[in-house]
Enzyme design. Structure first.
Site, mmCIF file in Angstrom:
data_model
loop_
_atom_site.group_PDB
_atom_site.id
_atom_site.type_symbol
_atom_site.label_atom_id
_atom_site.label_comp_id
_atom_site.label_asym_id
_atom_site.label_seq_id
_atom_site.Cartn_x
_atom_site.Cartn_y
_atom_site.Cartn_z
ATOM 1 N N ARG A 118 0.892 -1.159 0.000
ATOM 2 C CA ARG A 118 0.000 0.000 0.000
ATOM 3 C C ARG A 118 0.931 1.210 0.000
ATOM 4 O O ARG A 118 1.779 1.354 0.878
ATOM 5 C CB ARG A 118 -0.901 -0.014 1.230
ATOM 6 C CG ARG A 118 -1.845 1.194 1.354
ATOM 7 C CD ARG A 118 -1.290 2.225 2.307
ATOM 8 N NE ARG A 118 -2.285 3.242 2.676
ATOM 9 C CZ ARG A 118 -1.993 4.347 3.354
ATOM 10 N NH1 ARG A 118 -0.744 4.599 3.744
ATOM 11 N NH2 ARG A 118 -2.932 5.205 3.649
ATOM 12 N N ASP A 149 1.667 5.042 0.432
ATOM 13 C CA ASP A 149 1.084 6.150 1.165
ATOM 14 C C ASP A 149 1.005 7.431 0.335
ATOM 15 O O ASP A 149 1.968 7.782 -0.366
ATOM 16 C CB ASP A 149 1.939 6.401 2.421
ATOM 17 C CG ASP A 149 1.406 7.514 3.288
ATOM 18 O OD1 ASP A 149 0.293 7.374 3.826
ATOM 19 O OD2 ASP A 149 2.108 8.546 3.421
ATOM 20 N N GLU A 202 -2.718 4.905 -2.035
ATOM 21 C CA GLU A 202 -3.590 5.799 -1.285
ATOM 22 C C GLU A 202 -3.632 7.115 -2.052
ATOM 23 O O GLU A 202 -2.583 7.662 -2.413
ATOM 24 C CB GLU A 202 -3.077 6.064 0.124
ATOM 25 C CG GLU A 202 -4.033 6.972 0.904
ATOM 26 C CD GLU A 202 -3.416 7.654 2.117
ATOM 27 O OE1 GLU A 202 -4.184 8.074 3.006
ATOM 28 O OE2 GLU A 202 -2.185 7.788 2.170
ATOM 29 N N HIS A 228 -16.815 5.622 3.168
ATOM 30 C CA HIS A 228 -16.615 5.831 4.608
ATOM 31 C C HIS A 228 -17.195 7.161 5.044
ATOM 32 O O HIS A 228 -17.968 7.250 6.006
ATOM 33 C CB HIS A 228 -15.127 5.787 4.961
ATOM 34 C CG HIS A 228 -14.856 6.257 6.367
ATOM 35 N ND1 HIS A 228 -14.670 7.597 6.672
ATOM 36 C CD2 HIS A 228 -14.804 5.602 7.549
ATOM 37 C CE1 HIS A 228 -14.504 7.732 7.979
ATOM 38 N NE2 HIS A 228 -14.574 6.535 8.532
ATOM 39 N N ASP A 253 -6.247 6.013 9.667
ATOM 40 C CA ASP A 253 -6.429 7.460 9.505
ATOM 41 C C ASP A 253 -7.727 7.942 10.132
ATOM 42 O O ASP A 253 -7.751 8.943 10.849
ATOM 43 C CB ASP A 253 -6.449 7.822 8.012
ATOM 44 C CG ASP A 253 -5.072 8.118 7.465
ATOM 45 O OD1 ASP A 253 -4.212 8.581 8.233
ATOM 46 O OD2 ASP A 253 -4.854 7.871 6.270
#
Length: 582
Positions: free
Chosen positions: A256, A258, A295, A323, A389
């Site tokens: 992943r 960032d 991301e 979300h 986060d």
């Protein structure tokens, strides 16, 4: 291009060789802790030296213009960022298998964890004891928050300054290899969160060796990495070698990456395109599935488009719209970036279209945001009810389990896991963990600690959160962030629900050809249908029950999941989710 075997200290056939990139220097000296300093041989922009007689675990540093510094490409820093580097022979790692269960992007159930707070031990070995539990839950891949050595004994990992050195806080490099081997043995993939947009502010030796940082760009956390200025070729080479290192020496299965929006590059070929090309080339050469996830807050489909369609070629991208839509609607929060969300229709639109902001105007950004997701593979969007986060970057570190009702919590789990997108679970979410996940660190520099605190208070002003925040440097902040692993009745109900949701997803959604899903929203009820398996998922946000027909696959209001619905008819109760097959 030099790979990881030609950068830093590497052992081949029992003999260590060290190579250091320092294009603006005339001399570099190898400085063993127990031995005589030796001048390294210069060839072009590189200095190298064969380390006769050196062995695994020997300590050394480098002499640069009279400054005795750690090797920026050190493989291990057991005495912290200011201590000596350690020689590590990764060929001595013991692997029990060279073949393990692998999963494509559209088969993934990802589980994000911070190793230091996942167990009370906070180590690789401690986490190994929970791997079978994760496999039984239905997880396919663990995503570990960054491991690169940072300042202090505890850290989220995003301020790493030795990208090749796994943090000593969790164990030895061989312990990390053992952890990954155990993951593979139980059928789990292991992804690593990597940070290529900046390096941390404390203990960073890179500027003493070469122009690693940009004079043109900056990030919210400091100078950006130099990817398109003078000497940027060596910087790109180092970062690509770092990717190869984690794959080939530690057998990671994916990454992943960032905050890719803060990776700046005006070169003819963007660095991110080189990253995905390398990862997929490694996958092909090694004969195993290796994935790369970005991301990004841009809602830009070019990130996941293949290179032949002018895209960057990532396998997936974190997508926050679902979300934010669910969180804002169920909690009523409307400050900060949540000001762009909060309507019930936002949830249904995002479930249908992937992005809520697909070119729409954002009041928060005061600009248009996003692109049209139509035609893309839904599994390329990584969605989460919670992640590090969205919990840790709250002033009080609250989990969603403490912000909404029990029924809303179950409803939220279903919205994400039974969506057409790839779900990610944050550690502890699967049993309703209520302990906070704070932002934490440890430093002896009180001035630096206050700079961090002040910066976080500024970030929180937009949200109207308390000005007084938890001290990230406090021991108790770290200890209270550890999972408590509750096994009370409520936790058992939530855990049972997560297991059944994941099983339903595997049986009816992953195999259904998700490009064919349909969403119908009416009177605060969202119905998602997957025609290929005749599955319909009814998310009832309304205050009235909904009668339906079909064979019940899952009902969140049943006693098994802590509900009270014993009705023999097929009824979706208010605040519940019902999955049926026609």
């Amino acid at each position: 291009m030099r790979d990881h075997r030609n950068l830093g200290a590497y052992c081949d056939g029992g003999i260590f060789t060290i190579s250091v990139w320092a294009p603006t220097h005339d001399k570099i000296f190898f400085h063993p802790i127990n031995g005589k300093e030796m001048e390294m041989d210069k060839e072009g922009e590189y200095f190298s030296l064969e380390l006769e007689g050196s062995k695994d675990s020997d300590q050394y540093m480098l002499n640069v213009d009279g400054n005795i510094l750690a090797d920026p490409l050190s493989r291990y820093q057991p005495r912290g960022v200011g201590g000596p580097s350690i020689l590590v022979d990764t060929s001595r790692f013991k692997w029990s298998t060279d073949r393990w269960e692998q999963h494509k992007m559209d088969e993934q159930i990802i589980y994000e964890m911070h190793l230091g707070t996942f167990t009370m031990e906070g180590t690789y070995r401690g986490a190994e004891n929970k791997l079978q539990y994760l496999k039984d839950l239905g997880v396919t891949a663990i995503e570990i928050m960054p491991l690169s050595q940072a300042y202090g004994t505890r850290n989220w990992g995003y301020d790493g300054v030795f990208p090749f050195s796994p943090s000593y806080s969790y164990g030895l490099p061989s312990d990390l290899a053992h952890f990954i081997d155990r993951c593979h043995s139980v059928g789990l993939s292991c992804f690593l969160d990597i940070v290529y947009n900046h390096l941390g502010p404390v203990g960073n030796v890179f500027p003493s060796f070469a122009p690693y940082f940009s004079n043109k760009y900056s990030t919210p956390w400091g100078q950006a990495i130099n990817l398109d200025g003078p000497y940027s070729g060596g910087v790109r080479e180092m970062l690509l070698a770092n990717l190869s290192y984690w794959v080939e020496d530690y057998s990671f299965d994916g990454f992943r990456m960032d905050s890719t929006q803060n990776i700046y590059d005006s070169s003819p070929r963007h660095f991110l395109s080189e990253v995905t090309n390398l990862v997929h080339s490694l996958s092909s050469r090694l004969g195993r599935k290796i994935l790369i996830i970005a991301e990004s807050d841009k809602n830009d489909v070019s990130i996941i488009r293949p290179p032949e369609k002018c895209g960057l070629g990532f396998d997936g991208v974190w997508a926050d719209d679902l979300h934010h839509s669910f969180h804002s609607y169920t909690t009523g929060e409307k400050a900060g970036y949540y000001s762009d969300y909060g309507n019930f229709s936002d949830i249904s639109y995002t479930l249908e279209h992937g992005f809520l902001y697909d070119g729409k105007y954002s009041k928060y950004l005061k600009a248009s945001r996003g692109t049209d997701f139509s035609g893309q593979n839904p599994s390329s969007l990584i969605v989460a009810l919670q992640n590090h986060d969205q919990i840790g970057n709250r002033a009080l570190g609250e989990r969603i389990s403490t912000l909404v009702s029990f029924e809303e919590l179950k409803l939220g789990a279903s919205v994400f896991i039974l969506s057409p997108f790839t779900p990610m679970i944050f550690m502890g979410e699967e049993y309703g963990e209520t302990s906070p996940f704070w932002f934490f660190m440890q430093t002896e520099d009180r001035k630096f600690a206050e700079i961090v605190n002040s910066g976080r208070r500024r970030e929180f002003k937009d949200f109207g959160w308390p000005d007084k925040i938890r001290d990230p440097d406090s021991d108790s902040t770290f200890m209270e962030s550890k999972l408590k692993w509750s096994e009370d009745a409520k936790s058992r109900c939530i855990l049972a629900l997560y297991k059944d949701l994941i099983q339903a997803r595997m049986d009816y959604i992953q195999s259904s050809g998700r490009d064919n899903w349909k969403v119908l929203s009416e009177k605060n009820v969202i119905k998602i249908s997957y025609p290929n398996t005749e599955l319909t998922v009814i998310h009832n946000f309304a205050h009235e029950p909904v009668k339906v027909s079909g064979r019940v696959i899952l009902n969140t209001s049943s006693p098994r999941f802590g509900g009270s619905n014993t009705n023999s008819g097929i009824i979706s109760e208010p605040g519940s989710v019902l999955a049926i097959q026609s």
